[in-house]
Design a protein around this motif. Structure first.
Motif, PDB file in Angstrom:
ATOM      1  N   ASP A  37      -9.209  -4.775  -3.365  1.00  0.00           N
ATOM      2  CA  ASP A  37      -7.943  -5.373  -3.779  1.00  0.00           C
ATOM      3  C   ASP A  37      -7.041  -5.748  -2.610  1.00  0.00           C
ATOM      4  OD1 ASP A  37      -8.965  -4.751  -6.229  1.00  0.00           O
ATOM      5  OD2 ASP A  37      -7.345  -3.435  -6.845  1.00  0.00           O
ATOM      6  N   ARG A  38      -7.098  -4.991  -1.542  1.00  0.00           N
ATOM      7  CA  ARG A  38      -6.246  -5.268  -0.385  1.00  0.00           C
ATOM      8  C   ARG A  38      -7.001  -5.939   0.747  1.00  0.00           C
ATOM      9  NH1 ARG A  38      -3.126  -5.423  -3.691  1.00  0.00           N
ATOM     10  NH2 ARG A  38      -1.344  -4.072  -4.040  1.00  0.00           N
ATOM     11  N   ILE A  81       0.868  -1.183   0.000  1.00  0.00           N
ATOM     12  CA  ILE A  81       0.000   0.000   0.000  1.00  0.00           C
ATOM     13  C   ILE A  81       0.896   1.221   0.000  1.00  0.00           C
ATOM     14  CG2 ILE A  81      -1.924  -1.103   1.219  1.00  0.00           C
ATOM     15  CD1 ILE A  81      -0.958   0.509   3.749  1.00  0.00           C
ATOM     16  N   ALA A  86      -8.539  -0.282  -1.528  1.00  0.00           N
ATOM     17  CA  ALA A  86      -8.225  -0.790  -0.185  1.00  0.00           C
ATOM     18  C   ALA A  86      -9.169  -1.918   0.223  1.00  0.00           C
ATOM     19  CB  ALA A  86      -8.304   0.349   0.834  1.00  0.00           C
TER      20      ALA A  86
END
Length: 175
Positions: free
Chosen positions: A125-126, A63, A122
């Motif tokens: 994808d994360r 990130i 966020a």
């Protein structure tokens, strides 16, 4: 890792060498830096160190803060992205969404537009379930962006170094 996000008006991308001068100009503007830490401006060397740290965060954590540029002319307008708010240990572990735009780009909805894309990144994808955003009390423009993003004020606290009053906003993903 190359990640690029696009919105109707913005490209959010990793940092390049030619971003240093425009970002140093943004960081050197007292109006831009008024609500950041103790309000001190940053010079070119400090900006270079910041960009290097932002890039390290991408490499180490997947990130980071995106360089934000206008799609129409590819002009750097600042940053929008994610970071770990190490400066505020009381809320850790946490991931913070934040932005810093040059003064000519204020009041146009660009921070909100870019932050929506970053929030989607966020959460989807994360796989983050909780995002915070912190602003100095009195920075009403940033607080408006947080509210537009659907964030709610979770608490007030003080910056551990400057003593500035801060508000911590939060957005939790719906299951």
């Amino acid at each position: 890792m190359t990640i690029t996000l696009r919105t109707p008006r913005l490209t959010l991308r990793r940092w390049r060498e030619d971003d240093l001068e425009p970002m140093a100009a943004i960081n050197g503007d007292p109006d831009v830096m008024r609500w950041i830490r103790d309000g001190s401006v940053q010079d070119r060397a400090q900006t270079a160190a910041s960009i290097a740290a932002w890039e390290r965060e991408w490499e180490e954590h997947g990130i980071g803060l995106f360089a934000a540029e206008l799609r129409e002319d590819r002009r750097l307008i600042g940053f929008i992205g994610l970071s770990v708010p190490r400066y505020l240990p009381e809320i850790l572990p946490a991931v913070e969404i934040g932005w810093r735009l040059g003064r000519p780009f204020w009041g146009r909805g660009l921070a909100t537009e870019g932050a929506r894309a970053v929030l989607d990144f966020a959460l989807r994808d994360r796989g983050l379930a909780r995002i915070v955003s912190v602003h100095a009390v009195g920075n009403d423009a940033s607080e408006r962006v947080m509210r537009k993003l659907g964030m709610r004020c979770e608490r007030e606290t003080r910056h551990p170094l400057s003593g500035a009053a801060l508000r911590v906003h939060v957005l939790e993903a719906r299951p």
